[in-house]
Enzyme design. Structure first.
Site, short mmCIF file in Angstrom:
data_model
loop_
_atom_site.label_atom_id
_atom_site.label_comp_id
_atom_site.label_asym_id
_atom_site.label_seq_id
_atom_site.Cartn_x
_atom_site.Cartn_y
_atom_site.Cartn_z
N LYS A 1 6.23 23.07 -14.14
CA LYS A 1 5.38 21.91 -13.87
C LYS A 1 4.96 21.88 -12.40
O LYS A 1 3.81 21.56 -12.08
CB LYS A 1 6.07 20.60 -14.25
CG LYS A 1 5.14 19.40 -14.02
CD LYS A 1 5.38 18.22 -14.90
CE LYS A 1 4.28 17.19 -14.66
NZ LYS A 1 4.52 15.94 -15.37
N HIS B 1 7.24 9.26 -28.24
CA HIS B 1 6.18 10.10 -27.67
C HIS B 1 6.41 11.59 -27.99
O HIS B 1 5.50 12.27 -28.48
CB HIS B 1 6.13 9.86 -26.15
CG HIS B 1 5.16 10.74 -25.43
ND1 HIS B 1 3.80 10.59 -25.54
CD2 HIS B 1 5.37 11.78 -24.59
CE1 HIS B 1 3.20 11.51 -24.81
NE2 HIS B 1 4.13 12.24 -24.21
N GLU C 1 9.09 18.36 -25.34
CA GLU C 1 8.34 18.70 -24.11
C GLU C 1 8.82 20.04 -23.53
O GLU C 1 8.04 20.81 -22.98
CB GLU C 1 8.46 17.59 -23.06
CG GLU C 1 7.87 16.24 -23.48
CD GLU C 1 6.33 16.17 -23.43
OE1 GLU C 1 5.69 17.14 -22.98
OE2 GLU C 1 5.80 15.12 -23.86
N ARG D 1 0.81 -1.23 0.00
CA ARG D 1 0.00 0.00 0.00
C ARG D 1 0.84 1.28 0.00
O ARG D 1 0.39 2.33 0.43
CB ARG D 1 -0.98 0.03 1.17
CG ARG D 1 -1.98 -1.11 1.15
CD ARG D 1 -3.17 -0.82 2.02
NE ARG D 1 -4.11 -1.92 1.95
CZ ARG D 1 -4.07 -2.97 2.74
NH1 ARG D 1 -3.15 -3.05 3.67
NH2 ARG D 1 -4.96 -3.93 2.61
N ARG E 1 -4.32 21.20 -14.73
CA ARG E 1 -3.15 20.39 -15.11
C ARG E 1 -3.24 19.92 -16.57
O ARG E 1 -2.23 19.65 -17.21
CB ARG E 1 -3.01 19.20 -14.16
CG ARG E 1 -1.76 18.37 -14.44
CD ARG E 1 -1.44 17.42 -13.30
NE ARG E 1 -0.34 16.54 -13.65
CZ ARG E 1 0.33 15.80 -12.79
NH1 ARG E 1 0.00 15.82 -11.51
NH2 ARG E 1 1.32 15.02 -13.19
N ASN F 1 -1.34 18.94 -21.50
CA ASN F 1 -1.65 18.02 -22.61
C ASN F 1 -1.60 18.71 -23.96
O ASN F 1 -2.04 18.14 -24.96
CB ASN F 1 -3.03 17.38 -22.40
CG ASN F 1 -3.05 16.49 -21.18
OD1 ASN F 1 -2.02 15.95 -20.79
ND2 ASN F 1 -4.20 16.36 -20.55
N HIS G 1 -0.96 16.82 -27.11
CA HIS G 1 -1.09 15.40 -26.78
C HIS G 1 -2.35 14.75 -27.35
O HIS G 1 -2.39 13.53 -27.48
CB HIS G 1 -1.04 15.20 -25.26
CG HIS G 1 0.36 15.34 -24.70
ND1 HIS G 1 1.10 16.49 -24.84
CD2 HIS G 1 1.14 14.47 -24.01
CE1 HIS G 1 2.29 16.33 -24.25
NE2 HIS G 1 2.33 15.11 -23.74
P1 NAD Z 1 12.36 5.69 -22.03
O1 NAD Z 1 12.20 5.58 -20.59
O2 NAD Z 1 11.94 4.53 -22.87
O3 NAD Z 1 13.88 6.02 -22.36
C1 NAD Z 1 14.27 6.16 -23.69
C2 NAD Z 1 15.48 5.28 -24.04
O4 NAD Z 1 16.65 5.89 -23.54
C3 NAD Z 1 15.43 3.89 -23.44
O5 NAD Z 1 15.97 2.98 -24.37
C4 NAD Z 1 16.36 4.02 -22.23
O6 NAD Z 1 16.92 2.78 -21.85
C5 NAD Z 1 17.39 4.97 -22.75
N1 NAD Z 1 18.08 5.79 -21.76
C6 NAD Z 1 17.55 6.38 -20.67
N2 NAD Z 1 18.45 7.18 -20.10
C7 NAD Z 1 19.59 7.08 -20.83
C8 NAD Z 1 20.86 7.68 -20.75
N3 NAD Z 1 21.13 8.61 -19.84
N4 NAD Z 1 21.80 7.33 -21.66
C9 NAD Z 1 21.50 6.43 -22.64
N5 NAD Z 1 20.31 5.85 -22.79
C10 NAD Z 1 19.35 6.18 -21.88
O7 NAD Z 1 11.59 6.97 -22.64
P2 NAD Z 1 11.25 8.40 -22.04
O8 NAD Z 1 11.04 9.27 -23.22
O9 NAD Z 1 12.17 8.82 -20.98
O10 NAD Z 1 9.84 8.15 -21.33
C11 NAD Z 1 8.69 7.81 -22.06
C12 NAD Z 1 7.65 7.30 -21.08
O11 NAD Z 1 7.32 8.33 -20.18
C13 NAD Z 1 6.36 6.85 -21.72
O12 NAD Z 1 5.99 5.61 -21.18
C14 NAD Z 1 5.35 7.91 -21.31
O13 NAD Z 1 4.05 7.41 -21.20
C15 NAD Z 1 5.91 8.33 -19.99
N6 NAD Z 1 5.53 9.69 -19.55
C16 NAD Z 1 5.06 9.83 -18.30
C17 NAD Z 1 4.72 11.08 -17.82
C18 NAD Z 1 4.26 11.25 -16.41
O14 NAD Z 1 3.85 12.37 -16.03
N7 NAD Z 1 4.32 10.22 -15.59
C19 NAD Z 1 4.86 12.21 -18.65
C20 NAD Z 1 5.35 12.03 -19.93
C21 NAD Z 1 5.69 10.76 -20.39
N1 GLY Z 2 2.69 14.79 -18.48
C1 GLY Z 2 1.51 15.49 -18.09
C2 GLY Z 2 1.28 15.51 -16.62
O1 GLY Z 2 2.11 15.14 -15.83
O2 GLY Z 2 0.22 15.89 -16.20
#
Ligand code: NAD
Ligand code: GLY
Length: 369
Positions: free
Chosen positions: A238, A276, A196, A132, A252, A256, A259
């Site tokens: 943010k 993305h 972003e 939890r 918030r 988007n 998006h």
């Molecule tokens: P990711 O986590 O897949 O990382 C991208 C690639 O880079 C991967 O292959 C990873 O292994 C590699 N990598 C990471 N750090 C590295 C480094 N320093 N050096 C070399 N390689 C490295 O992609 P991302 O763009 O970071 O994240 C995308 C995800 O984030 C999606 O699932 C999306 O839905 C999510 N997201 C979440 C939020 C939120 O508010 N929670 C907001 C935006 C996106």
């Molecule tokens: N990435 C959008 C949010 O965190 O609300």
């Protein structure tokens, strides 16, 4: 209220996310991963700690993180999830729970997410739900994760029916964003994160947008001082949004911008063709054109947005196979649609944005207009 201050080390900045008893610091600087032990000891008692990562990021940074934690008195267990969005699912959440049980993790055991948004979202959901809820720390290593996903407490995983359909709002206790970690990031991933950054400029901060416009070459060269400034500014923006509307009741959703179409394009291209941030870049250029067609902004605003995205090497054209009825359906399937209307984020001028309720078919019609 969000406050930002330089930390003891002049090359480090700290942004406070002011959420009352769930408030936390985002520490931004080059080499801050080496401070993880002392930083973690300041927010939780030394004992066991679990680092969740993937083979790529783990190979690059886990030894350093483990050493820093051990020096501060933590015993470290590691959990490795395969790299890639396709592993951000409940099966790998269950795998992580099993490893936590094996490691005898208890309710005081912090879970640290070392990686990009995929690891951050999955590890955050694991931390939110294991026993939890256990303390959670973000160690974001992509630009996208440092400016967006590690801040604000959205955690979750995908279902076959769609992205991020399972999740929880669960704030971290601490975020450490190591700017130097961005040097090893593949260029395409870096640019997807830059999309972003540009988004924050468009919706909230004309100065940030102008900074990226004028200093794009240094941004692309990953100048650490400039990136620290940019990451800090995005985190401040943010944090201010999240403090006002933590659970996305209303305001918030401004985050988007780009998006609505971005998510639809990702879905229509099976999450394979575009990262993305790339899909969001197409969505932002599109949203600017929609805003112009509805009389909310002028041609110059659209031109600046499309020009900057293009100069940054990001796509701006809606792919021809993401149009028509399929696009309407993809927009309607997005979980942010309510009562048949999308709360579409429009731009009024660079740095200023507003919501407009639009039907999915009205939005989709603009894709071919
Ligand atoms: P990711 O986590 O897949 O990382 C991208 C690639 O880079 C991967 O292959 C990873 O292994 C590699 N990598 C990471 N750090 C590295 C480094 N320093 N050096 C070399 N390689 C490295 O992609 P991302 O763009 O970071 O994240 C995308 C995800 O984030 C999606 O699932 C999306 O839905 C999510 N997201 C979440 C939020 C939120 O508010 N929670 C907001 C935006 C996106
Ligand atoms: N990435 C959008 C949010 O965190 O609300």
């Amino acid at each position: 209220m969000t406050r930002s201050r330089p930390a003891a080390n002049a090359a480090t900045a700290t942004v406070r996310v002011g959420l009352g008893e769930r408030a936390y610091d985002i520490v931004i600087g080059s080499g801050v991963l080496d401070d993880v032990g002392t930083q973690l000891a300041a927010v939780t008692r030394p004992g066991q700690a679990v680092v969740i990562s993937n083979p790529v990021v783990g190979g690059l940074f886990r030894a350093r993180v483990t050493a820093a934690l051990a020096t501060a008195g933590f015993r470290v267990a590691a959990i490795e999830i395969p790299d890639g969005e396709e592993h951000k699912n409940l099966a790998w959440v269950a795998f992580a729970y099993e490893r936590l049980i094996e490691a005898h993790a208890d309710r005081s055991t912090p879970v640290l997410a070392l990686g990009g948004g995929v690891i951050g979202d999955l590890a955050g959901f694991v931390a939110a739900t294991y026993l939890r809820g256990v303390p959670f720390v973000q160690l974001p290593t992509t630009l996208l994760a440092q400016v967006d996903s590690s801040v604000g407490g959205k955690t979750g995983v995908n279902l076959p029916a769609g992205k991020n359909l399972i999740g929880a709002f669960y704030q971290p206790r601490l975020v450490l964003s190591d700017i130097a970690a961005l040097h090893s990031l593949p260029k395409r991933e870096f640019l997807a994160g830059l999309a972003e950054v540009i988004k924050y400029g468009i919706i909230l901060d004309a100065e940030l947008f102008a900074l990226v416009e004028t200093e794009l070459a240094r941004v692309m060269a990953r100048d650490e001082g400039l990136l620290r400034t940019i990451v800090r500014r995005c985190c401040e923006l943010k944090a201010t949004v999240v403090e006002r509307d933590e659970r996305e009741a209303d305001h918030r959703a401004i985050l988007n911008f780009g998006h609505t179409l971005g998510h639809a394009i990702e879905a229509l291209t099976d999450y394979r063709r575009f990262l993305h941030g790339e899909a969001v870049a197409i969505g932002m250029a599109f949203a600017a054109r929609v805003s112009r067609s509805r009389g909310f902004c002028d041609d110059e605003t659209v031109r600046r947005i499309v020009t900057l995205l293009t100069r940054a090497g990001l796509p701006v054209a809606v792919p021809p196979d993401a149009a028509g009825q399929a696009l309407v359906l993809a927009i309607e399937t997005d979980k942010k649609v309510a009562g048949g209307k999308v709360k579409f984020v429009c731009v009024e001028a660079v740095g200023r944005s507003r919501f407009e309720l639009l039907a999915a078919d009205v939005i989709a019609a603009q894709a071919t207009a």
